[in-house]
Design an enzyme around this catalytic site. Structure first.
Site, short mmCIF file in Angstrom:
data_model
loop_
_atom_site.label_atom_id
_atom_site.label_comp_id
_atom_site.label_asym_id
_atom_site.label_seq_id
_atom_site.Cartn_x
_atom_site.Cartn_y
_atom_site.Cartn_z
N ASP A 134 0.88 -1.17 0.00
CA ASP A 134 0.00 0.00 0.00
C ASP A 134 0.92 1.22 0.00
O ASP A 134 1.47 1.58 1.03
CB ASP A 134 -0.90 -0.02 1.24
CG ASP A 134 -1.71 1.26 1.40
OD1 ASP A 134 -1.74 2.07 0.46
OD2 ASP A 134 -2.32 1.44 2.47
N ASP A 189 -12.98 5.08 1.70
CA ASP A 189 -11.53 5.09 1.94
C ASP A 189 -11.02 6.53 1.96
O ASP A 189 -10.78 7.14 0.92
CB ASP A 189 -10.83 4.29 0.85
CG ASP A 189 -9.31 4.20 1.05
OD1 ASP A 189 -8.81 4.80 2.02
OD2 ASP A 189 -8.64 3.53 0.24
N GLU A 229 -7.29 0.75 -4.40
CA GLU A 229 -7.26 0.64 -2.94
C GLU A 229 -8.60 0.17 -2.34
O GLU A 229 -8.59 -0.73 -1.48
CB GLU A 229 -6.83 1.99 -2.34
CG GLU A 229 -5.35 2.27 -2.57
CD GLU A 229 -4.95 3.71 -2.34
OE1 GLU A 229 -5.82 4.51 -1.91
OE2 GLU A 229 -3.79 4.05 -2.59
N LYS A 289 3.04 11.15 -3.72
CA LYS A 289 1.86 10.58 -4.38
C LYS A 289 0.96 11.68 -4.94
O LYS A 289 0.20 11.46 -5.89
CB LYS A 289 1.10 9.72 -3.37
CG LYS A 289 0.00 8.85 -3.96
CD LYS A 289 -0.52 7.90 -2.90
CE LYS A 289 -1.67 7.05 -3.39
NZ LYS A 289 -2.11 6.10 -2.34
#
Length: 618
Positions: A13, A207, A181, A76
């Site tokens: 992850d 999420d 994800e 990211k």
């Protein structure tokens, strides 16, 4: 049948603020979250550069306050984006490190490493974090790791997905699958609940992580996980909440002390750390304090914040999350009453107001909090990695059916977006459309591939273009085929074929705009190896320095306790004291001293220590 890869594979992850790695353990019939050297099951996605070393993870985050300009995080949020992107421009005003425009408008991070300025792209920073996660896994498994499954936000576009694959390549890893994800979290949920999962169940995955927000609706039936719809914002998460808190307290500090700290990266970083801590406390307490000693110009800062005030300054973020939830249900053509479980994933999903709004929207339904929100994504990625690898015997034979997050299509006459694959189409998928020339005797056709939801093609994101040549002379309306194919990773290949001649051309969007070309990836792989060599060199030198420092300590202690009949002369003692002084000076100026010099003096001191010990025995 999915291809099986040799060797062990792990799931990673790769988070905005924290990353996590997991592996399937056949002997325990479950995935194991792997802890790092600090004993933590998550590792900060931070990389720092100093005058003598590179730091990754906890070590990097621990020194961020004193080295803010050279500590990189949030990679990211940069990956797969252009420097001119409004999102990048907004973020760079908040980051203590410098970001400039590189070739093809690619954002480049500026840091100082060993006294030299270096330019790094987001893929390089992400590759360093991936390398760290691999090292953590290799230490646990006591074997090398090559194959990985890496997770990305469901709403990541094509460029962001491919840039993540590039990051894996730079780290020397084979990214065997990119998995969304929320889908990975649904796998973790499905395995956790498999004994209770009878018939068909609709689950809604919420999420909310450190830097991105995703929602997905999945239907689980037997061993099939079918994604119905997905939505989200790749620039919404806990960091934005932290920014609100920092701005709130910056204004308070300015109001109370008539001093503005916005231009001081160190003060802002220390305040941000205190805000992150306060945010976590407010998840289980109604009030907390924010306290930073000598925040700026020797002024201490002390304030308090209630949960109500916290919710007030972040309410528009929470409301935006709920709008995305509603939109996702609409896209899936599902009523909220048909949702069996609402699964919370991501650290920011712990915020009480977020949970309250979700529960109210789903008519008081209890939220599923049985899986760890920080680890669920890595757990699911490890399951997918095991499914794709040879050698695993007890992994459940699950089937994943994901969807594409954005519409994909071509530019038609009049700058119209001609959608070939609508968003939320199940992947892998292959669709062929017939197209026609727009002029008489047209020798070739330009194929422009776009992704996005706007009616005008130029308002969407241009992924790439290519030309179909060799069309025979013919009147306008000559027909040819265009084929869009998306693989299991959500990566697109577009081809065009002249039906009469058989001429064909295609593009797998591999080298366009933000995507790194093959020679650049090769160069960055070599640089990554050099970083690794430098890290090992520093570690070897640090070990020798520690040994020399300890030896100096032991020699000093030995000289403090001389034997009555010692054979050591005053000349010997002076020589030993001189050697201690030289060694101490070397330790004080270790950056300029070669490891060979340190080893030589260590050997000399160890020899002297042996003489002292021998003298005492005699």
């Amino acid at each position: 049948m999915a291809k099986k890869y040799e060797g062990c594979a792990v799931g990673i992850d790769l988070g905005t603020t924290y990353s996590c790695v997991a592996v399937w353990l056949d002997e325990h019939n479950r995935a194991e979250i792997i802890h790092n050297e600090q004993g933590n099951r998550t590792t900060p996605s931070f990389v720092a550069f100093t005058d003598d070393q590179r730091l990754i993870g906890d070590a990097a985050k621990n020194q961020v306050a004193t080295n803010a300009e050279n500590t990189v995080f949030d990679a990211k949020r940069l990956i797969g984006r252009k420097y001119s992107d409004s999102v990048v421009q907004k973020d760079r005003m908040l980051w203590p490190f410098k970001v400039i425009s590189g070739v093809n408008d690619k954002p480049m991070i500026v840091v100082k490493y060993k006294g030299q300025e270096k330019l790094l792209c987001a893929e390089e920073i992400s590759s360093m974090i991936l390398t760290k996660m691999r090292e953590i896994a290799e230490k646990f498994l006591e074997s090398p790791i090559k194959n990985v499954v890496v997770t990305v936000p469901a709403y990541f576009c094509d460029a962001q997905r491919k840039a993540t694959v590039d990051a894996g390549a730079i780290a020397g890893l084979n990214v065997i699958r990119i998995i969304n994800e929320p889908t990975a979290a649904a796998l973790a949920y499905g395995l956790d609940k498999r004994s209770n999962c009878v018939g068909e169940k609709n689950i809604f995955v919420f999420d909310l992580g450190g830097g991105t927000f995703d929602v997905s609706i999945l239907t689980i039936k037997d061993k099939v996980f079918q994604v119905k719809a997905t939505g989200g914002n790749t620039h919404l998460g806990g960091e934005d909440i932290d920014n609100r808190m920092v701005n709130y307290f910056v204004d308070e500090f300015k109001r109370k002390n008539k001093v503005d700290i916005t231009g001081n990266p160190r003060a802002l970083r220390r305040l941000r750390t205190a805000c992150e801590r306060a945010k976590r406390v407010l998840s289980f307490s109604v009030v907390t304090t924010v306290e930073v000693d000598s925040l700026f110009q020797g002024i201490d800062f002390f304030s308090s914040i209630t949960r109500a005030k916290f919710e007030e300054i972040n309410m528009d973020i929470f409301n935006e999350c709920m709008e995305i939830v509603k939109s996702c249900l609409t896209d899936a053509n599902m009523d909220k009453s048909t949702v069996n479980d609402v699964v919370l994933v991501g650290g920011s999903s712990r915020i009480p107001k977020v949970q309250q709004l979700l529960q109210e929207y789903f008519n008081g339904k209890d939220l599923c909090m049985s899986i760890n929100p920080d680890e669920a994504v890595a757990y699911g990625a490890a399951v997918q990695a095991a499914l794709l690898s040879e050698g695993f015997q007890n992994v459940p034979n699950l089937v994943l059916r994901d969807v594409t997050p954005l519409s994909l299509g071509l530019s038609a006459t009049g700058d119209i977006m001609n959608v070939v694959i609508p968003r939320n189409t199940c992947i892998p998928v292959k669709i062929t459309q017939s197209r026609e020339t727009v002029a008489d005797n047209q020798p070739d056709v330009l194929i422009e591939v776009y992704e996005g939801e706007r009616t005008r093609a130029s308002d969407n994101n241009l992924l790439g273009s290519f030309t179909l040549s060799g069309i025979p002379p013919s009147p306008r309306g000559y027909s040819f085929n265009v084929c869009f194919a998306i693989d299991e990773n959500g990566i697109l290949t577009v081809s065009a074929t002249d039906k009469s001649t058989g001429n064909m051309n295609e593009i797998t969007i591999t080298n366009y705009k933000e995507r790194l070309p093959a020679d650049e990836i090769k160069k960055l792989i070599e640089e990554a190896k050099n970083y690794g060599i430098e890290d090992k060199k520093f570690l070897r030198k640090a070990k020798v320095m520690n040994a020399l420092d300890y030896c100096v300590y032991k020699v000093k202690n030995a000289l403090k306790q001389p034997e009555p009949n010692s054979k050591l002369s005053s000349v010997d003692i002076d020589m030993i004291n001189s050697a201690i002084t030289v060694a101490s000076n070397l330790l004080d100026s270790s950056q300029q001293v070669e490891i060979g010099v340190l080893k030589s003096h260590l050997k000399e001191l160890e020899s002297m220590l042996e003489r002292i010990i021998t003298d005492k025995k005699e």
